[in-house]
Write a protein that holds these residues in place. Structure first.
Motif, short mmCIF file in Angstrom:
data_model
loop_
_atom_site.label_atom_id
_atom_site.label_comp_id
_atom_site.label_asym_id
_atom_site.label_seq_id
_atom_site.Cartn_x
_atom_site.Cartn_y
_atom_site.Cartn_z
N ARG A 14 0.84 -1.20 0.00
CA ARG A 14 0.00 0.00 0.00
C ARG A 14 0.87 1.25 0.00
NH1 ARG A 14 -5.10 0.01 1.55
NH2 ARG A 14 -4.79 -1.74 2.97
N GLU A 15 1.93 1.25 0.79
CA GLU A 15 2.81 2.42 0.82
C GLU A 15 3.54 2.57 -0.50
OE1 GLU A 15 4.52 5.86 1.62
OE2 GLU A 15 2.86 4.92 2.72
N ALA A 16 3.97 1.45 -1.10
CA ALA A 16 4.60 1.54 -2.43
C ALA A 16 3.63 2.15 -3.43
CB ALA A 16 5.04 0.15 -2.89
N ILE A 48 10.22 10.21 -6.28
CA ILE A 48 10.27 8.82 -5.79
C ILE A 48 11.49 8.63 -4.89
CG2 ILE A 48 10.67 6.42 -6.51
CD1 ILE A 48 8.96 7.06 -9.01
N ARG A 49 12.63 9.13 -5.30
CA ARG A 49 13.84 8.96 -4.48
C ARG A 49 13.72 9.72 -3.17
NH1 ARG A 49 17.42 6.06 -7.30
NH2 ARG A 49 17.45 6.18 -9.59
N SER A 50 12.97 10.82 -3.15
CA SER A 50 12.80 11.58 -1.91
C SER A 50 11.95 10.82 -0.89
CB SER A 50 12.14 12.93 -2.21
OG SER A 50 10.74 12.81 -2.44
N GLN A 51 11.25 9.79 -1.34
CA GLN A 51 10.37 9.00 -0.48
C GLN A 51 11.03 7.70 0.00
OE1 GLN A 51 7.14 10.45 0.34
NE2 GLN A 51 8.49 12.04 -0.53
N ASN A 52 12.35 7.66 -0.08
CA ASN A 52 13.10 6.44 0.28
C ASN A 52 12.66 5.24 -0.54
OD1 ASN A 52 14.65 7.70 2.36
ND2 ASN A 52 12.85 7.63 3.69
N ALA A 53 12.33 5.50 -1.79
CA ALA A 53 11.92 4.46 -2.72
C ALA A 53 12.82 4.52 -3.96
CB ALA A 53 10.46 4.63 -3.11
N ILE A 54 12.67 3.53 -4.82
CA ILE A 54 13.47 3.40 -6.03
C ILE A 54 12.52 3.41 -7.22
CG2 ILE A 54 15.07 1.91 -7.32
CD1 ILE A 54 15.80 0.65 -4.58
N PRO A 55 12.85 4.16 -8.29
CA PRO A 55 12.01 4.07 -9.50
C PRO A 55 11.90 2.63 -9.98
CG PRO A 55 13.51 5.94 -9.66
CD PRO A 55 13.94 5.14 -8.44
N GLY A 56 10.68 2.16 -10.12
CA GLY A 56 10.46 0.75 -10.43
C GLY A 56 10.68 0.38 -11.88
N PHE A 57 10.54 1.35 -12.78
CA PHE A 57 10.70 1.06 -14.21
C PHE A 57 12.13 1.26 -14.70
CE2 PHE A 57 6.02 2.35 -15.30
CZ PHE A 57 5.57 1.29 -14.55
N LEU A 58 12.86 2.14 -14.04
CA LEU A 58 14.19 2.52 -14.51
C LEU A 58 15.12 1.29 -14.49
CD1 LEU A 58 16.04 4.83 -15.40
CD2 LEU A 58 16.55 5.26 -12.98
N GLY A 59 15.52 0.85 -15.66
CA GLY A 59 16.39 -0.33 -15.78
C GLY A 59 15.64 -1.65 -15.87
N PHE A 99 9.35 0.00 -2.82
CA PHE A 99 9.48 0.43 -1.43
C PHE A 99 9.60 -0.80 -0.54
CE2 PHE A 99 7.50 1.49 2.70
CZ PHE A 99 8.35 2.52 3.08
N GLU A 100 10.70 -0.88 0.20
CA GLU A 100 10.97 -2.03 1.07
C GLU A 100 10.79 -3.35 0.34
OE1 GLU A 100 9.00 -1.74 4.84
OE2 GLU A 100 9.89 0.22 5.30
N GLY A 101 11.23 -3.37 -0.92
CA GLY A 101 11.25 -4.61 -1.70
C GLY A 101 9.98 -4.92 -2.46
N TYR A 102 8.96 -4.08 -2.35
CA TYR A 102 7.68 -4.34 -3.03
C TYR A 102 7.36 -3.24 -4.03
CZ TYR A 102 6.72 -8.16 0.17
OH TYR A 102 6.78 -9.34 0.86
N TYR A 103 6.70 -3.65 -5.11
CA TYR A 103 6.39 -2.72 -6.20
C TYR A 103 5.01 -2.09 -6.03
CZ TYR A 103 10.23 -4.02 -9.35
OH TYR A 103 11.46 -4.21 -9.92
N GLY A 104 4.95 -0.81 -6.43
CA GLY A 104 3.69 -0.16 -6.75
C GLY A 104 3.71 0.13 -8.24
N ASP A 105 2.52 0.09 -8.90
CA ASP A 105 2.45 0.23 -10.35
C ASP A 105 1.09 0.84 -10.68
OD1 ASP A 105 2.73 -0.04 -13.09
OD2 ASP A 105 2.31 -2.19 -13.10
N HIS A 106 1.08 2.03 -11.31
CA HIS A 106 -0.14 2.83 -11.29
C HIS A 106 -0.11 3.77 -12.49
CE1 HIS A 106 -3.38 4.95 -9.35
NE2 HIS A 106 -2.67 5.85 -8.72
#
Length: 259
Positions: A14-16, A48-59, A99-106
């Motif tokens: 949910r957070e992701a 995304i990086r400011s939220q302690n997350a990683i861009p999920g599509f990049l790479g 985020f913490e190993g889990y994807y969000g996709d939206h």
């Protein structure tokens, strides 16, 4: 194999998803005639990086950007360019975050300036299809029920439902089982069970459902070059019912401020 999630895992997802939702809100604040998709991409990556997350599509699969940005007849997987958006364009913005190993996709399809009323209807019906698909994501149904009801609503309005591209399971990888088509037969497919987490993403074309790939090996466009729309939510099954992990609230708030 379908990986069913615990309540704790769903809360991380949910957070992701919410990070992606807020990112789309930032895009909504900035998107307008004259801005380039590459500028939107930079905004999204920074947030995304400011939220302690990683861009999920990049790479991912060697995709070179944070956002998939698909304009007008592009269905999905368009990569950001330096071509400014124009009045009347429709722009599908698809975003992922880890985020913490889990994807969000939206994803959300934006209209730029004065959009033709017939094209706006395509956007409205595609969003309706998304909500219809979400409602079918409950224990007692099967995956085919989601696609059946999306297809029924889309074709009632005369739109083509893309076959080659589908929704999917979501979790520690972007694409898990099961596939979630936007077409199908009622009562077919995997049983929907507690803890299922999926991305539902109807892709409707104003004309034919057929698509073709551009020479960049990423962008998928309609075969007749008519407009296409795309909306996407992350959904978990909790207490037997659909629990939408993502939200369009931030997009809607940003767009309302522009009126």
């Amino acid at each position: 194999m379908i990986v069913y999630k615990t309540r704790e895992q769903i809360e991380i997802m949910r957070e992701a998803a919410q990070i992606v939702s807020r990112t789309l809100g930032k895009v909504a604040e900035a998107i307008e005639e004259g801005i380039t998709p590459l500028e939107l991409d930079a905004i999204a990556e920074c947030y995304i990086r400011s939220q302690n997350a990683i861009p999920g599509f990049l790479g991912l699969y060697d995709f070179p950007n944070t956002l998939c940005i698909s304009v007008n007849d592009a269905v999905v997987h368009g990569y950001p360019t330096d071509k400014p958006l124009q009045n009347g364009d429709i722009v599908s913005v698809d975003c992922g975050a880890i985020f913490e190993g889990y994807y969000g996709d939206h994803a959300y399809t934006f209209g730029i300036g004065n959009v033709d009323p017939e094209v706006q209807k395509l956007l409205d019906v595609t969003l309706e299809c998304l909500n219809i698909g979400v409602e079918q994501t409950r224990v007692g149904n099967r995956i085919g029920d989601i696609g059946f009801h999306i297809q029924q609503h889309a074709e009632k309005h005369g739109y083509g439902v893309v076959r080659e591209l589908v929704g999917h399971g979501l979790g520690t990888t972007m694409h898990e089982e099961p596939q979630v088509p936007n077409y199908g037969k009622r009562g077919r497919g995997k049983k929907i069970q507690e803890g299922l987490t999926i991305a539902i993403e109807p892709m409707l074309n104003m004309g034919t459902e057929r698509v073709k790939y551009l020479s960049d090996n990423w962008t998928i466009v309609t075969a007749d070059n008519k407009p296409s729309a795309h909306f996407e939510h992350d959904v978990a099954v909790v207490d037997g019912k659909p629990d939408v992990l993502s939200t369009f609230k931030y997009v809607e708030e940003a767009l309302a401020k522009k009126k």
